[in-house]
Design an enzyme around this catalytic site. Structure first.
Site, PDB file in Angstrom:
ATOM      1  N   LYS A  43      20.068 -38.544 -13.975  1.00 22.59           N
ATOM      2  CA  LYS A  43      18.411 -37.921 -14.523  1.00 22.59           C
ATOM      3  C   LYS A  43      19.048 -38.232 -16.114  1.00 22.59           C
ATOM      4  CE  LYS A  43      17.861 -33.912 -11.745  1.00 22.59           C
ATOM      5  NZ  LYS A  43      18.126 -32.243 -11.974  1.00 22.59           N
TER       6      LYS A  43
ATOM      7  N   SER B 296      16.063 -27.498  -9.209  1.00 21.03           N
ATOM      8  CA  SER B 296      16.352 -28.318 -10.188  1.00 21.03           C
ATOM      9  C   SER B 296      14.793 -28.247 -11.360  1.00 21.03           C
ATOM     10  CB  SER B 296      16.761 -28.833 -10.188  1.00 21.03           C
ATOM     11  OG  SER B 296      16.053 -30.325 -10.446  1.00 21.03           O
TER      12      SER B 296
END
Ligand code: ADP
Ligand code: MG
Length: 788
Positions: free
Chosen positions: A727, A684
């Site tokens: 996140k 990611s």
């Protein structure tokens, strides 16, 4: 030459004899002794004697003072006439002779000449046994004593007594014993000079008695050593006696055994279980009550009787009641609670069916364990918790065999015992932290425990009996699912919990954490308030966590400060954002994790770990070299590959960014991800790495107000990633203004509109969209912008 005038006295012994002085030894008649002679003149005398009658006179020398040389005046005048049996010349000079004592003699005159030392002698006539009865009596007692001495003393051989017992001549007895005693020259000489047999016998008796004393002393010491070795045995006999006394007094173990049999009779367990318990009670009855074995057996039986074999609670199946309890104990968690209620409903419908095991997965402090407790409360079940963190030994789950010292049942049987019912709710905490090593694989054992086919008769090694675990309900918790074995994961219905927003944390603190801490600190009768701004201050300046564990700890600290002030100064504290440092110490997170600086080669990424979301910085630096890509910071394989992919993309699109392709040949590019101790992996960070690489290649700074996440493929497309909610929460905690996310993840936020508030979310499909926004023009240089 022997003079013819050397007339023979008694037994053919000449009147004048060569003298051999002896040091350190007095030779008695009948004694056989080897002697070493070095003096030339003495050797001459011996040689003369050998040519003649082979007899010499042995005179002992007094122990010299201060090592002075010995002269004739130092010799005792009473000595022993002896025969030379053998003589050996020693090559180095000197001779060795073997002599045997014959009889005592008195030297009347000593003559020293070139030919050696000679003496004129007078025989000593041993006086006839005057008092025969006294002598016989003395001999008998000597023989008795000698027998004892030779038995206990190590200096006398057993032969000593045997030979002595066959002797009858008092003189021979005297001489024989004298030759065996350890005496000084003075002592021996004194005895030699005694001519009265009875007196000699008496003296010998005294010396023998002394030897006996020494022997006894030695024996004593030996005994004492032996005694200490036998102490354990002695104790055992003493204990046995106590036991006998106890049973005489009626304080018998019988009572204990009887109680056990009564308990056994009341126990509603299968017959084979009953038989086994009975066997163990019988064993205890036969075992010495204070032996190790009895202690082990007693512990075992205590455990067996303490187990809730047939105690069961009745479930409360009222779903509304369950809902009330869940809401009472936990703020928010709407989805999670819904799924729990679904789960309970299904369980209610198929009572004996085997429903899957619930597993709560999420960062620490998000309420996993306490949700488990709530479920137990709402069902009306007892509850026990098993923490599997760090468990590596299979025996922790299956139990130790009882032969092992300090053996214990496994965690599950212990939990059942603690819960006190056979159908408790067992929370298997930290299932992801279970390990494996040479002692076996605990997760294999876990499978067996959780398998409804097998756990009906779960066999614990310590118990040595089957126990039905199928009525228990299991709920597992984990921070991550990655480390849980696939077969184990298969058995479970996973419910994910994510971190809380600041507003959620504030509410959890106000409604749950603070009231709970106030109770625990004994402050429930006080009227005071911890204001929202104080709580918010703690949340943002003292904690940076997904859950509320640290927050709870700090609130606890505040309450204990309050309690202290109340006790010490009889007043309450009014906490304010200004005075909070006084009580909690300096703020931990004065600055945000990101510094909002626009720098070349440094981009803000967003990572997702088992502890929640986190900001990670990715640094790229260009340096003269040969075109190598250097990666540091404990990157996992997947992350390394995505760095390579980002590099390839940058090279392929160099033209678009006005990068001279020679730069790749003449430089190395180093990518580093700080906080190196934490292993990082996953794809990611692809877009974050590309941004850092292009920034360092073009020297264009990166806008520090952005954080980003997204997997990058070689065509520059941004692929979806995991942990979107975590996140975003991390970005908010770190006061990031703009967050770049893959468009393909947008649907993850459906129903989580709260989270999307107060932050700029930018959804992208291609790397170009990111670079356009984030890469600043080179001339804009580094400027610092603060955000309040
Ligand atoms: N949503 C919530 N509402 C109320 N209290 C909560 C909530 N989430 C967590 N807590 C409290 O936070 C503390 C830590 O939770 P815990 O269950 O130990 O977390 P976990 O097991 O997920 O690490 C507990 O005191 C718990 O009651
Ligand atoms: Mg927990």
């Amino acid at each position: 030459m022997m003079e013819s005038s050397n007339r023979l006295i008694k037994d053919g012994i000449p009147e004048v004899l060569p003298v051999i002085p002896t040091m350190d030894i007095v030779v008695f008649p009948h004694m056989l002794v080897p002697l070493l002679v070095l003096d030339e003149r003495i050797i001459n005398g011996i040689n003369k004697a050998l040519e003649d009658t082979k007899t010499v006179l042995l005179l002992a020398a007094k122990t010299p003072e201060n090592n002075q040389a010995i002269g004739t005046k130092d010799l005792y005048m009473v000595g022993t006439v002896a025969t030379i049996m053998r003589m050996i010349k020693i090559p180095e000079g000197g001779i060795k002779i073997l002599i045997q004592g014959l009889s005592k003699a008195h030297a009347t005159e000593l003559i020293a000449s070139e030919d050696g030392l000679t003496a004129k002698i007078e025989p000593i006539i041993e006086d006839a046994a005057s008092n025969k009865t006294a002598i016989t009596a003395q001999i008998n007692s000597i023989k008795e004593l000698a027998e004892e001495v030779s038995r206990s003393s190590q200096t006398f051989s057993p032969d000593f007594h045997l030979i002595l017992s066959k002797m009858s001549d008092p003189n021979k007895i005297v001489d024989f014993i004298l030759s065996h005693l350890t005496l000084t020259v003075e002592q021996a000489q004194a005895l030699l000079e005694k001519n009265n047999v009875l007196e000699l016998l008496e003296n010998i008796y005294v010396y023998l008695a002394k030897e006996m004393e020494v022997a006894e002393l030695q024996e004593n010491i030996r005994c004492r050593a032996r005694e200490s070795m036998n102490k354990a045995q002695k104790e055992f006999y003493l204990r046995e006696q106590i036991r006998a006394i106890k049973s005489e007094l009626g304080e018998d173990d019988a009572e204990e055994i009887d109680t056990m049999f009564t308990k056994l009779a009341d126990l509603k367990v299968p017959d084979e279980v009953k038989e086994e318990i009975q066997r163990q009670i019988n064993r205890l009855e036969k075992t010495a009550s204070d032996s190790m074995e009895a202690a082990v057996l007693r512990n075992y039986l205590d455990c067996v009787f303490a187990l809730p074999w047939n105690l069961e609670t009745t479930d409360n199946l009222d779903i509304n009641h369950a809902k009330e309890i869940l809401d009472e104990d936990h703020y928010g968690l709407k989805d999670v609670k819904e799924r729990i209620l679904d789960f309970i409903s299904i369980r209610n419908l198929k009572q004996d069916g085997h429903s899957p095991i619930l597993c709560f997965a999420g960062p620490p402090g998000t309420g996993k364990t306490s949700l488990g407790q709530s479920i137990a409360r709402s069902l009306g079940r007892t509850y026990a918790r098993i923490s599997l963190g760090g468990v590596k030994d299979e025996a922790e789950i299956r139990g130790h065999r009882r032969t092992y010292v300090g053996a214990m049942p496994g965690r599950f049987i212990q939990a059942i015992r603690k819960a006190g019912s056979s159908n408790p709710l067992i929370i298997i905490d930290e299932l992801d932290k279970i390990g494996a090593d040479f002692r076996g694989d605990p997760s294999a054992a876990m499978l067996e425990v959780l398998d409804p086919q097998q756990n009906k008769s779960f066999y614990d090694n310590y118990l040595g009996l089957p126990f039905d675990l199928s009525k228990a309900m299991f709920i597992a918790t984990a921070n991550t699912l990655d480390t849980i074995s696939a077969p184990l994961l298969d058995r479970m219905e996973v419910i994910e919990l994510s971190g809380y927003t600041t507003i959620e944390k504030l509410n959890i603190a106000k409604r749950h954490l603070i009231p709970k801490t106030i109770m625990e600190s004994g402050l429930q009768d006080q009227t005071f308030e911890i204001r929202d701004e104080v709580i918010n201050n703690i949340i943002s300046n003292y904690t940076r966590e997904a859950g509320v564990r640290q927050l709870e700890r700090l609130l606890h600290k505040l309450c204990s400060k309050m309690a202290r002030s109340l006790v010490e100064e009889h007043k309450l504290i009014a906490f304010t954002p200004e005075n909070i440092e006084q009580y909690l110490g300096p703020r931990k997170f004065l600055d945000d994790q990101i510094d909002h600086l626009h720098q070349v080669g440094i981009s803000n990424g967003l990572a997702w770990t088992m502890y929640g979301g986190e900001i990670i910085k990715i640094e790229a630096v260009l340096m003269p070299g040969t075109g190598k890509l250097i990666l540091t910071g404990q990157l996992g394989d997947v992350m390394k590959e995505s760095a390579q992919a980002a590099m390839s993309y940058a090279r392929a699109h160099a033209d678009e960014f006005n990068i001279d392709s020679s730069i790749f040949k003449n430089n190395d590019l180093h990518i580093h991800v700080p906080a190196g101790a934490i292993p990082k992996d996953g794809p990611s960070a692809g877009i974050t790495m590309l941004t850092a690489i292009l920034s360092s290649l073009t020297q264009r700074p990166i806008n520090g107000d952005y954080a980003m996440t997204g997997e990058l493929n070689l065509r520059g497309e941004i692929m979806p990633i995991g942990g979107v909610k975590e996140k975003i929460l991390a970005a908010k905690r770190n006061k990031v203004e703009h967050v770049i996310l893959p468009l393909k993840n947008k649907h993850d936020l459906i129903g989580l509109e709260d989270i999307a508030q107060d932050i700029d979310l930018i959804w992208v499909n291609h790397a170009n969209e990111v670079l356009e926004q984030v890469l600043l023009q080179a001339k804009k240089a580094t400027t610092r912008r603060r955000h309040g």
